[in-house]
Scaffold this motif. Structure first.
Motif, mmCIF file in Angstrom:
data_model
loop_
_atom_site.group_PDB
_atom_site.id
_atom_site.type_symbol
_atom_site.label_atom_id
_atom_site.label_comp_id
_atom_site.label_asym_id
_atom_site.label_seq_id
_atom_site.Cartn_x
_atom_site.Cartn_y
_atom_site.Cartn_z
ATOM 1 N N ILE A 322 1.167 -1.419 0.169
ATOM 2 C CA ILE A 322 0.085 0.178 0.192
ATOM 3 C C ILE A 322 1.000 0.863 0.110
ATOM 4 C CG2 ILE A 322 -1.720 1.310 1.602
ATOM 5 C CD1 ILE A 322 -3.081 -1.697 2.338
ATOM 6 N N PHE A 323 2.225 1.004 0.707
ATOM 7 C CA PHE A 323 2.401 2.348 1.178
ATOM 8 C C PHE A 323 3.659 2.640 -0.728
ATOM 9 C CE2 PHE A 323 1.245 3.075 5.757
ATOM 10 C CZ PHE A 323 1.459 3.774 5.406
ATOM 11 N N CYS A 326 1.579 4.411 -3.174
ATOM 12 C CA CYS A 326 1.002 5.108 -2.847
ATOM 13 C C CYS A 326 1.768 5.956 -3.131
ATOM 14 C CB CYS A 326 0.609 5.174 -1.207
ATOM 15 S SG CYS A 326 -1.736 5.068 -1.254
ATOM 16 N N THR A 327 3.489 5.854 -2.358
ATOM 17 C CA THR A 327 4.334 6.567 -3.219
ATOM 18 C C THR A 327 4.480 6.582 -4.640
ATOM 19 O OG1 THR A 327 5.428 5.724 -0.716
ATOM 20 C CG2 THR A 327 6.908 6.681 -1.867
ATOM 21 N N ALA A 479 -4.045 12.620 -2.807
ATOM 22 C CA ALA A 479 -3.728 11.757 -1.708
ATOM 23 C C ALA A 479 -4.263 10.489 -0.950
ATOM 24 C CB ALA A 479 -2.210 12.743 -1.602
ATOM 25 N N SER A 480 -5.374 11.460 -0.344
ATOM 26 C CA SER A 480 -5.918 10.581 0.470
ATOM 27 C C SER A 480 -7.112 10.071 0.445
ATOM 28 C CB SER A 480 -7.148 11.898 0.678
ATOM 29 O OG SER A 480 -5.997 12.881 1.965
ATOM 30 N N THR A 483 -4.930 6.432 -1.121
ATOM 31 C CA THR A 483 -4.673 5.742 0.114
ATOM 32 C C THR A 483 -6.098 5.424 0.407
ATOM 33 O OG1 THR A 483 -2.768 7.492 0.524
ATOM 34 C CG2 THR A 483 -3.509 6.403 2.437
ATOM 35 N N SER A 487 -6.389 1.233 0.189
ATOM 36 C CA SER A 487 -6.335 0.324 1.685
ATOM 37 C C SER A 487 -7.144 -0.657 1.678
ATOM 38 C CB SER A 487 -5.971 1.574 2.437
ATOM 39 O OG SER A 487 -4.960 2.120 2.737
#
Length: 514
Positions: A322-323, A326-327, A479-480, A483, A487
Protein backbone atom coordinates in the motif's frame (compact mmCIF):
# COMPACT_ATOMS: atom_id res chain seq x y z
CA UNK A 1 3.13 -16.11 27.96
CA UNK A 2 0.03 -16.16 25.84
CA UNK A 3 -0.12 -15.18 22.21
CA UNK A 4 -2.81 -12.64 23.06
CA UNK A 5 -0.40 -10.96 25.44
CA UNK A 6 2.27 -10.83 22.72
CA UNK A 7 -0.21 -9.33 20.27
CA UNK A 8 -1.33 -6.69 22.75
CA UNK A 9 2.26 -5.73 23.60
CA UNK A 10 3.16 -5.50 19.91
CA UNK A 11 0.22 -3.18 19.26
CA UNK A 12 1.13 -1.00 22.26
CA UNK A 13 4.71 -0.76 20.93
CA UNK A 14 3.44 0.09 17.45
CA UNK A 15 1.06 2.71 18.81
CA UNK A 16 3.80 4.42 20.80
CA UNK A 17 6.18 4.35 17.80
CA UNK A 18 3.48 5.87 15.60
CA UNK A 19 2.69 8.69 18.06
CA UNK A 20 6.36 9.49 18.61
CA UNK A 21 7.08 9.42 14.88
CA UNK A 22 4.52 12.12 14.08
CA UNK A 23 5.49 14.11 17.16
CA UNK A 24 9.08 14.10 15.93
CA UNK A 25 7.98 15.40 12.53
CA UNK A 26 5.96 18.23 14.10
CA UNK A 27 8.74 19.26 16.49
CA UNK A 28 11.38 19.11 13.73
CA UNK A 29 9.21 21.23 11.42
CA UNK A 30 8.90 24.06 13.96
CA UNK A 31 12.42 23.97 15.42
CA UNK A 32 14.58 23.52 12.32
CA UNK A 33 13.95 27.00 10.88
CA UNK A 34 14.52 28.70 14.25
CA UNK A 35 17.85 26.96 14.71
CA UNK A 36 18.88 27.84 11.15
CA UNK A 37 17.90 31.50 11.57
CA UNK A 38 19.51 32.08 14.96
CA UNK A 39 22.46 29.68 15.09
CA UNK A 40 23.24 29.52 11.37
CA UNK A 41 23.65 26.83 8.75
CA UNK A 42 27.36 26.47 9.50
CA UNK A 43 26.69 25.61 13.15
CA UNK A 44 24.03 23.05 12.27
CA UNK A 45 26.43 21.61 9.72
CA UNK A 46 28.96 21.33 12.53
CA UNK A 47 26.52 19.42 14.77
CA UNK A 48 25.71 17.04 11.90
CA UNK A 49 29.38 16.41 11.19
CA UNK A 50 30.18 15.83 14.86
CA UNK A 51 27.31 13.36 15.02
CA UNK A 52 28.68 11.51 11.99
CA UNK A 53 32.15 11.29 13.55
CA UNK A 54 30.68 9.78 16.71
CA UNK A 55 28.54 7.35 14.68
CA UNK A 56 31.69 5.91 13.11
CA UNK A 57 33.20 5.42 16.57
CA UNK A 58 30.02 3.72 17.75
CA UNK A 59 30.40 1.12 15.02
CA UNK A 60 32.42 -0.75 17.66
CA UNK A 61 29.10 -1.62 19.35
CA UNK A 62 27.51 -3.25 16.32
CA UNK A 63 26.02 -6.58 17.36
CA UNK A 64 26.41 -6.52 21.15
CA UNK A 65 22.98 -5.17 22.11
CA UNK A 66 21.24 -7.36 19.51
CA UNK A 67 23.14 -10.48 20.61
CA UNK A 68 22.21 -9.89 24.26
CA UNK A 69 18.56 -9.25 23.34
CA UNK A 70 18.44 -12.58 21.51
CA UNK A 71 20.03 -14.49 24.41
CA UNK A 72 17.47 -12.92 26.78
CA UNK A 73 14.40 -14.24 24.91
CA UNK A 74 14.42 -17.72 26.44
CA UNK A 75 15.15 -16.80 30.10
CA UNK A 76 12.50 -14.08 29.90
CA UNK A 77 9.99 -16.59 28.58
CA UNK A 78 10.94 -19.02 31.35
CA UNK A 79 11.07 -16.22 34.00
CA UNK A 80 14.60 -17.32 34.94
CA UNK A 81 15.63 -14.29 37.03
CA UNK A 82 19.03 -15.67 37.94
CA UNK A 83 20.03 -16.19 34.33
CA UNK A 84 18.70 -12.77 33.32
CA UNK A 85 20.85 -11.14 36.02
CA UNK A 86 23.90 -12.98 34.70
CA UNK A 87 23.27 -12.00 31.08
CA UNK A 88 22.74 -8.32 31.93
CA UNK A 89 25.93 -8.43 34.01
CA UNK A 90 27.76 -9.74 30.94
CA UNK A 91 26.23 -6.89 28.91
CA UNK A 92 27.47 -4.40 31.51
CA UNK A 93 30.99 -5.82 31.27
CA UNK A 94 31.00 -5.74 27.45
CA UNK A 95 29.54 -2.24 27.29
CA UNK A 96 32.09 -0.97 29.78
CA UNK A 97 34.88 -2.30 27.53
CA UNK A 98 33.30 -0.83 24.38
CA UNK A 99 32.54 2.46 26.13
CA UNK A 100 36.15 2.75 27.34
CA UNK A 101 37.42 2.02 23.82
CA UNK A 102 35.12 4.64 22.25
CA UNK A 103 36.08 7.19 24.88
CA UNK A 104 39.79 6.63 24.22
CA UNK A 105 39.28 6.70 20.44
CA UNK A 106 37.24 9.89 20.79
CA UNK A 107 39.99 11.59 22.79
CA UNK A 108 42.53 10.61 20.13
CA UNK A 109 40.23 11.81 17.35
CA UNK A 110 39.79 15.17 19.07
CA UNK A 111 43.46 15.92 18.39
CA UNK A 112 42.57 16.11 14.67
CA UNK A 113 39.56 18.42 15.04
CA UNK A 114 41.53 21.57 14.08
CA UNK A 115 42.50 19.85 10.82
CA UNK A 116 39.03 18.40 10.15
CA UNK A 117 37.35 21.80 10.66
CA UNK A 118 40.12 23.96 9.22
CA UNK A 119 37.74 25.69 6.79
CA UNK A 120 35.15 26.83 9.31
CA UNK A 121 34.91 30.18 11.05
CA UNK A 122 33.42 28.65 14.18
CA UNK A 123 35.87 28.97 17.11
CA UNK A 124 37.77 25.84 18.10
CA UNK A 125 36.49 26.22 21.66
CA UNK A 126 32.93 25.71 20.38
CA UNK A 127 33.98 22.72 18.26
CA UNK A 128 35.74 21.04 21.17
CA UNK A 129 32.85 21.78 23.54
CA UNK A 130 30.39 20.22 21.10
CA UNK A 131 32.55 17.18 20.41
CA UNK A 132 33.17 16.41 24.08
CA UNK A 133 29.50 16.94 24.98
CA UNK A 134 28.46 14.46 22.28
CA UNK A 135 31.21 12.05 23.30
CA UNK A 136 30.33 12.10 27.00
CA UNK A 137 26.61 11.88 26.20
CA UNK A 138 27.22 8.69 24.19
CA UNK A 139 29.01 7.21 27.21
CA UNK A 140 25.83 7.30 29.32
CA UNK A 141 24.35 4.45 27.30
CA UNK A 142 27.41 2.28 27.89
CA UNK A 143 27.95 2.99 31.58
CA UNK A 144 24.51 3.90 32.99
CA UNK A 145 21.50 2.81 30.93
CA UNK A 146 22.78 -0.41 29.33
CA UNK A 147 20.14 -2.36 31.27
CA UNK A 148 17.36 -1.03 28.99
CA UNK A 149 18.09 -3.96 26.64
CA UNK A 150 15.86 -6.04 28.90
CA UNK A 151 12.92 -3.74 28.08
CA UNK A 152 13.33 -4.28 24.34
CA UNK A 153 13.72 -8.04 24.73
CA UNK A 154 10.60 -8.16 26.94
CA UNK A 155 8.39 -6.28 24.43
CA UNK A 156 8.45 -3.11 26.55
CA UNK A 157 10.30 -0.94 24.09
CA UNK A 158 7.40 1.51 24.22
CA UNK A 159 8.83 2.63 27.58
CA UNK A 160 12.18 3.48 26.00
CA UNK A 161 10.49 5.17 23.04
CA UNK A 162 8.18 7.21 25.27
CA UNK A 163 10.91 8.49 27.59
CA UNK A 164 13.24 9.17 24.65
CA UNK A 165 10.59 11.20 22.83
CA UNK A 166 9.64 13.13 25.97
CA UNK A 167 13.23 14.14 26.76
CA UNK A 168 14.05 14.83 23.10
CA UNK A 169 11.00 17.06 22.65
CA UNK A 170 11.84 19.06 25.80
CA UNK A 171 15.47 19.27 24.67
CA UNK A 172 14.81 20.66 21.19
CA UNK A 173 12.21 23.13 22.47
CA UNK A 174 14.68 24.36 25.10
CA UNK A 175 17.46 24.57 22.50
CA UNK A 176 15.16 26.50 20.17
CA UNK A 177 14.20 28.92 22.96
CA UNK A 178 17.82 29.49 24.00
CA UNK A 179 18.82 29.98 20.35
CA UNK A 180 16.10 32.61 19.94
CA UNK A 181 17.00 34.59 23.08
CA UNK A 182 20.75 34.05 23.46
CA UNK A 183 22.25 32.64 20.22
CA UNK A 184 24.74 30.89 22.49
CA UNK A 185 26.45 27.80 21.08
CA UNK A 186 27.67 26.60 24.47
CA UNK A 187 24.17 26.54 25.96
CA UNK A 188 23.00 24.45 23.00
CA UNK A 189 25.62 21.79 23.76
CA UNK A 190 25.00 22.02 27.52
CA UNK A 191 21.34 21.14 26.98
CA UNK A 192 22.43 18.22 24.77
CA UNK A 193 24.65 16.84 27.54
CA UNK A 194 22.18 17.33 30.41
CA UNK A 195 19.29 15.79 28.47
CA UNK A 196 21.39 12.72 27.68
CA UNK A 197 22.22 12.25 31.34
CA UNK A 198 18.61 12.78 32.42
CA UNK A 199 17.33 10.26 29.87
CA UNK A 200 19.81 7.61 31.03
CA UNK A 201 18.91 8.12 34.69
CA UNK A 202 15.16 8.00 34.03
CA UNK A 203 15.44 4.81 31.96
CA UNK A 204 17.66 3.20 34.56
CA UNK A 205 15.12 4.05 37.26
CA UNK A 206 12.28 2.64 35.14
CA UNK A 207 14.14 -0.63 34.61
CA UNK A 208 14.39 -1.17 38.36
CA UNK A 209 10.73 -0.26 38.78
CA UNK A 210 9.74 -2.90 36.20
CA UNK A 211 12.27 -5.50 37.41
CA UNK A 212 12.89 -4.90 41.14
CA UNK A 213 14.68 -8.25 41.36
CA UNK A 214 17.31 -7.21 38.79
CA UNK A 215 20.72 -7.34 40.48
CA UNK A 216 23.68 -6.95 38.16
CA UNK A 217 27.40 -6.84 38.87
CA UNK A 218 29.67 -5.59 36.13
CA UNK A 219 32.73 -6.82 38.03
CA UNK A 220 31.57 -10.44 37.77
CA UNK A 221 30.51 -9.99 34.15
CA UNK A 222 33.98 -10.90 32.92
CA UNK A 223 33.86 -14.34 34.56
CA UNK A 224 30.24 -14.89 33.57
CA UNK A 225 31.11 -14.04 29.96
CA UNK A 226 33.12 -17.27 29.80
CA UNK A 227 29.98 -19.21 30.75
CA UNK A 228 28.08 -17.78 27.79
CA UNK A 229 30.32 -18.42 24.76
CA UNK A 230 27.31 -18.11 22.46
CA UNK A 231 27.18 -14.37 23.18
CA UNK A 232 30.63 -13.81 21.70
CA UNK A 233 29.72 -15.98 18.72
CA UNK A 234 26.51 -14.03 18.04
CA UNK A 235 28.27 -10.68 18.43
CA UNK A 236 30.81 -11.58 15.74
CA UNK A 237 28.10 -12.86 13.40
CA UNK A 238 25.79 -9.87 13.88
CA UNK A 239 28.68 -7.47 13.37
CA UNK A 240 29.07 -8.66 9.77
CA UNK A 241 25.34 -8.33 9.08
CA UNK A 242 25.09 -4.80 10.47
CA UNK A 243 28.33 -3.48 9.00
CA UNK A 244 27.15 -4.65 5.56
CA UNK A 245 24.03 -2.51 5.79
CA UNK A 246 26.01 0.46 7.07
CA UNK A 247 28.53 0.29 4.22
CA UNK A 248 25.83 0.03 1.56
CA UNK A 249 24.00 3.05 2.95
CA UNK A 250 27.15 5.17 2.67
CA UNK A 251 28.27 3.96 -0.78
CA UNK A 252 25.18 4.66 -2.93
CA UNK A 253 25.43 8.50 -2.98
CA UNK A 254 29.13 8.20 -3.83
CA UNK A 255 28.37 5.92 -6.80
CA UNK A 256 25.67 8.29 -8.07
CA UNK A 257 28.18 11.14 -7.88
CA UNK A 258 30.83 9.06 -9.66
CA UNK A 259 28.67 7.91 -12.58
CA UNK A 260 26.23 10.78 -12.94
CA UNK A 261 26.88 14.12 -11.21
CA UNK A 262 26.81 15.94 -7.89
CA UNK A 263 23.54 17.75 -8.73
CA UNK A 264 21.96 14.36 -9.45
CA UNK A 265 22.88 13.27 -5.92
CA UNK A 266 20.83 16.21 -4.65
CA UNK A 267 17.87 15.33 -6.89
CA UNK A 268 18.03 11.70 -5.80
CA UNK A 269 18.28 12.72 -2.13
CA UNK A 270 15.05 14.71 -2.44
CA UNK A 271 13.24 11.47 -3.27
CA UNK A 272 15.03 9.33 -0.71
CA UNK A 273 14.20 11.82 2.05
CA UNK A 274 10.57 10.82 1.46
CA UNK A 275 11.18 7.07 1.13
CA UNK A 276 13.28 7.11 4.30
CA UNK A 277 10.44 8.78 6.19
CA UNK A 278 7.99 6.18 4.89
CA UNK A 279 10.38 3.37 5.78
CA UNK A 280 10.99 4.84 9.23
CA UNK A 281 7.26 5.02 9.88
CA UNK A 282 6.53 1.44 8.82
CA UNK A 283 9.62 -0.03 10.49
CA UNK A 284 8.60 1.66 13.72
CA UNK A 285 5.19 -0.03 13.53
CA UNK A 286 6.06 -3.44 12.08
CA UNK A 287 9.30 -4.00 13.99
CA UNK A 288 7.36 -3.68 17.24
CA UNK A 289 6.76 -7.43 16.91
CA UNK A 290 10.49 -8.32 16.99
CA UNK A 291 10.62 -9.31 20.66
CA UNK A 292 7.28 -11.12 20.35
CA UNK A 293 8.71 -13.28 17.56
CA UNK A 294 11.74 -14.11 19.70
CA UNK A 295 9.51 -15.05 22.63
CA UNK A 296 7.26 -17.14 20.38
CA UNK A 297 10.19 -19.11 18.97
CA UNK A 298 11.51 -19.69 22.50
CA UNK A 299 8.19 -21.43 23.22
CA UNK A 300 9.10 -24.03 20.59
CA UNK A 301 5.65 -24.67 19.08
CA UNK A 302 6.45 -24.98 15.37
CA UNK A 303 2.83 -24.97 14.23
CA UNK A 304 2.10 -21.77 16.14
CA UNK A 305 5.31 -20.25 14.75
CA UNK A 306 4.19 -21.03 11.19
CA UNK A 307 0.74 -19.52 11.79
CA UNK A 308 2.27 -16.33 13.12
CA UNK A 309 4.84 -16.20 10.31
CA UNK A 310 2.05 -16.25 7.72
CA UNK A 311 0.15 -13.57 9.61
CA UNK A 312 3.16 -11.24 9.97
CA UNK A 313 4.06 -11.93 6.33
CA UNK A 314 0.58 -10.75 5.32
CA UNK A 315 0.81 -7.61 7.45
CA UNK A 316 4.26 -6.80 6.07
CA UNK A 317 3.22 -7.32 2.43
CA UNK A 318 -0.04 -5.45 2.91
CA UNK A 319 1.52 -2.32 4.40
CA UNK A 320 4.62 -2.43 2.17
CA UNK A 321 2.47 -2.74 -0.94
CA UNK A 322 0.00 0.00 0.00
CA UNK A 323 2.68 2.50 0.98
CA UNK A 324 4.86 1.71 -2.04
CA UNK A 325 2.01 2.09 -4.53
CA UNK A 326 0.80 5.28 -2.80
CA UNK A 327 4.34 6.68 -3.01
CA UNK A 328 4.63 5.72 -6.68
CA UNK A 329 1.26 7.31 -7.49
CA UNK A 330 1.96 10.65 -5.76
CA UNK A 331 5.77 10.96 -5.84
CA UNK A 332 6.47 13.23 -8.79
CA UNK A 333 3.45 15.48 -8.26
CA UNK A 334 4.56 16.10 -4.67
CA UNK A 335 8.15 16.89 -5.72
CA UNK A 336 6.80 19.31 -8.33
CA UNK A 337 4.67 21.17 -5.77
CA UNK A 338 7.32 21.05 -3.04
CA UNK A 339 10.45 21.97 -4.98
CA UNK A 340 9.50 22.68 -8.59
CA UNK A 341 9.16 20.95 -11.94
CA UNK A 342 12.93 21.03 -12.53
CA UNK A 343 13.54 18.66 -9.61
CA UNK A 344 11.47 15.79 -11.01
CA UNK A 345 13.38 12.66 -12.01
CA UNK A 346 12.40 10.46 -15.00
CA UNK A 347 9.59 7.96 -14.42
CA UNK A 348 11.96 5.01 -14.84
CA UNK A 349 14.16 6.26 -12.02
CA UNK A 350 11.13 6.93 -9.81
CA UNK A 351 9.84 3.38 -10.34
CA UNK A 352 13.26 1.95 -9.45
CA UNK A 353 13.37 4.04 -6.25
CA UNK A 354 9.91 2.76 -5.29
CA UNK A 355 10.86 -0.86 -6.09
CA UNK A 356 13.93 -0.53 -3.88
CA UNK A 357 11.77 0.93 -1.11
CA UNK A 358 9.33 -1.98 -1.39
CA UNK A 359 12.16 -4.52 -1.23
CA UNK A 360 13.58 -2.82 1.86
CA UNK A 361 10.19 -2.64 3.56
CA UNK A 362 9.21 -6.25 2.86
CA UNK A 363 12.58 -7.75 3.88
CA UNK A 364 11.81 -7.34 7.56
CA UNK A 365 9.61 -10.39 7.98
CA UNK A 366 12.31 -12.96 7.21
CA UNK A 367 14.91 -11.01 9.18
CA UNK A 368 12.62 -11.02 12.23
CA UNK A 369 12.37 -14.81 12.23
CA UNK A 370 16.02 -15.37 11.36
CA UNK A 371 16.88 -13.25 14.39
CA UNK A 372 14.37 -15.12 16.52
CA UNK A 373 15.95 -18.45 15.56
CA UNK A 374 19.47 -17.08 16.06
CA UNK A 375 20.39 -17.81 12.44
CA UNK A 376 23.22 -15.33 12.04
CA UNK A 377 26.02 -17.63 10.93
CA UNK A 378 25.66 -16.88 7.20
CA UNK A 379 28.24 -14.12 7.64
CA UNK A 380 29.18 -14.44 3.97
CA UNK A 381 25.72 -13.16 2.94
CA UNK A 382 26.19 -9.44 3.81
CA UNK A 383 29.67 -9.54 2.27
CA UNK A 384 28.36 -11.02 -0.99
CA UNK A 385 25.40 -8.62 -0.92
CA UNK A 386 27.75 -5.64 -0.58
CA UNK A 387 30.03 -6.97 -3.32
CA UNK A 388 27.08 -7.52 -5.70
CA UNK A 389 25.72 -4.10 -4.79
CA UNK A 390 28.95 -2.34 -5.72
CA UNK A 391 29.76 -4.52 -8.76
CA UNK A 392 26.30 -4.23 -10.36
CA UNK A 393 26.14 -0.49 -9.68
CA UNK A 394 29.54 0.07 -11.28
CA UNK A 395 28.87 -2.12 -14.35
CA UNK A 396 25.36 -0.85 -15.10
CA UNK A 397 26.05 2.67 -13.85
CA UNK A 398 28.81 3.06 -16.43
CA UNK A 399 26.32 2.11 -19.15
CA UNK A 400 22.94 3.46 -18.05
CA UNK A 401 23.78 6.22 -15.55
CA UNK A 402 21.45 6.65 -12.58
CA UNK A 403 19.10 3.82 -13.57
CA UNK A 404 22.12 1.52 -13.81
CA UNK A 405 23.45 2.58 -10.41
CA UNK A 406 20.07 1.75 -8.84
CA UNK A 407 20.24 -1.71 -10.42
CA UNK A 408 23.01 -2.49 -7.93
CA UNK A 409 21.02 -2.36 -4.67
CA UNK A 410 17.93 -3.82 -6.35
CA UNK A 411 19.82 -6.78 -7.79
CA UNK A 412 21.80 -7.46 -4.61
CA UNK A 413 18.64 -7.25 -2.47
CA UNK A 414 16.70 -9.61 -4.75
CA UNK A 415 19.47 -12.21 -4.83
CA UNK A 416 20.54 -12.24 -1.17
CA UNK A 417 17.73 -10.73 0.90
CA UNK A 418 14.75 -12.06 -1.06
CA UNK A 419 16.46 -15.14 -2.47
CA UNK A 420 18.94 -16.61 -0.02
CA UNK A 421 17.39 -15.36 3.25
CA UNK A 422 13.97 -17.05 2.78
CA UNK A 423 15.70 -20.28 1.74
CA UNK A 424 17.95 -20.12 4.80
CA UNK A 425 14.99 -19.45 7.12
CA UNK A 426 12.73 -22.16 5.71
CA UNK A 427 15.38 -24.88 5.62
CA UNK A 428 17.12 -24.15 8.94
CA UNK A 429 14.43 -22.45 11.02
CA UNK A 430 10.84 -23.09 9.99
CA UNK A 431 11.74 -26.54 8.61
CA UNK A 432 9.38 -26.22 5.67
CA UNK A 433 9.86 -26.59 1.92
CA UNK A 434 10.78 -23.38 0.14
CA UNK A 435 7.77 -23.94 -2.14
CA UNK A 436 5.59 -22.87 0.81
CA UNK A 437 7.29 -19.49 0.78
CA UNK A 438 7.02 -19.10 -2.99
CA UNK A 439 3.27 -19.83 -2.88
CA UNK A 440 2.81 -17.35 -0.04
CA UNK A 441 4.80 -14.68 -1.88
CA UNK A 442 2.97 -15.20 -5.19
CA UNK A 443 -0.50 -14.99 -3.62
CA UNK A 444 0.31 -11.78 -1.74
CA UNK A 445 1.95 -10.11 -4.75
CA UNK A 446 -1.08 -10.92 -6.91
CA UNK A 447 -3.54 -9.59 -4.32
CA UNK A 448 -1.53 -6.39 -3.86
CA UNK A 449 -1.18 -5.74 -7.61
CA UNK A 450 -4.89 -6.41 -8.19
CA UNK A 451 -5.65 -3.96 -5.38
CA UNK A 452 -3.48 -1.33 -7.07
CA UNK A 453 -5.00 -1.81 -10.53
CA UNK A 454 -8.53 -1.71 -9.10
CA UNK A 455 -7.72 1.47 -7.19
CA UNK A 456 -6.46 3.18 -10.35
CA UNK A 457 -9.75 2.36 -12.06
CA UNK A 458 -11.78 3.77 -9.17
CA UNK A 459 -9.63 6.94 -9.10
CA UNK A 460 -10.57 7.61 -12.74
CA UNK A 461 -14.13 8.12 -11.51
CA UNK A 462 -13.23 10.53 -8.68
CA UNK A 463 -10.55 12.69 -10.34
CA UNK A 464 -12.97 14.77 -12.48
CA UNK A 465 -14.88 15.66 -9.28
CA UNK A 466 -11.87 17.38 -7.68
CA UNK A 467 -10.49 18.96 -10.84
CA UNK A 468 -10.11 22.75 -10.51
CA UNK A 469 -9.08 22.81 -6.86
CA UNK A 470 -6.00 24.75 -5.70
CA UNK A 471 -2.79 22.81 -6.43
CA UNK A 472 -2.03 21.81 -2.83
CA UNK A 473 -5.69 21.15 -2.01
CA UNK A 474 -5.98 19.03 -5.16
CA UNK A 475 -2.86 17.04 -4.28
CA UNK A 476 -3.92 16.44 -0.65
CA UNK A 477 -7.43 15.41 -1.75
CA UNK A 478 -6.06 13.12 -4.46
CA UNK A 479 -3.52 11.57 -2.08
CA UNK A 480 -6.11 11.01 0.63
CA UNK A 481 -8.62 9.49 -1.78
CA UNK A 482 -6.09 7.12 -3.32
CA UNK A 483 -4.74 6.03 0.07
CA UNK A 484 -8.24 5.25 1.37
CA UNK A 485 -9.29 3.48 -1.82
CA UNK A 486 -6.21 1.26 -2.19
CA UNK A 487 -6.25 0.46 1.55
CA UNK A 488 -9.92 -0.58 1.52
CA UNK A 489 -9.53 -2.45 -1.76
CA UNK A 490 -6.42 -4.40 -0.73
CA UNK A 491 -7.52 -5.13 2.85
CA UNK A 492 -10.83 -6.48 1.50
CA UNK A 493 -8.98 -8.77 -0.91
CA UNK A 494 -6.74 -10.03 1.90
CA UNK A 495 -9.74 -10.57 4.18
CA UNK A 496 -11.69 -12.54 1.57
CA UNK A 497 -8.75 -14.66 0.38
CA UNK A 498 -6.61 -15.35 3.47
CA UNK A 499 -8.12 -17.28 6.39
CA UNK A 500 -5.28 -16.42 8.79
CA UNK A 501 -5.82 -12.72 8.04
CA UNK A 502 -9.52 -13.04 8.94
CA UNK A 503 -8.56 -14.76 12.19
CA UNK A 504 -6.18 -11.91 12.99
CA UNK A 505 -8.92 -9.30 12.43
CA UNK A 506 -11.20 -11.18 14.85
CA UNK A 507 -8.39 -11.32 17.42
CA UNK A 508 -7.70 -7.58 17.18
CA UNK A 509 -11.38 -6.73 17.57
CA UNK A 510 -11.53 -8.72 20.81
CA UNK A 511 -8.46 -7.10 22.42
CA UNK A 512 -9.24 -4.49 25.06
CA UNK A 513 -6.78 -1.65 25.59
CA UNK A 514 -6.56 0.66 28.59
Amino acid sequence: MKTKSRTKKSIVNARMNLICYFLTLVVAFFTRKTLLDYLGTEFLGLTGTLGSLLSFLNLAELGIGSAIAYVLYKPLFECDESKINEIISVLGYLYRKIGSFILLAGLLLSAFLPWIFSNTEIPLSVIYTGFYCYLVSSMFGYFISYKITILSADQRNYIVTGFFQLITTIKVILQMTLAYYTRNFYLYFAVELISGLLLSLLLNHKVYRCYPWLQTDVRTGRELYKEYPEIGKYIKQLFFHKIGGFVQGQVLPILIYAFVSLPMVALYTNYTLITQRVQGLLDGILNSTNAGVGSLISEGNQEKIWINYRLLFSLRMLTSGIFSFCTSYMFSSFISLWLGQEYILPDTVVYLIVILMFLQLSRGINEQFLFGYGLFYDVWAPLVESALFILLSIVFGAIYGLTGVLAGPIGATLIIVHGWKPYFLFTKGLKRPIVSYLKLLLVHLCLTIVGYIGSLKVMEYFLPMIDGLHKWVYWITQASLFTVIISCFTITLYYITLSHFRAFVYRIVKIKFP
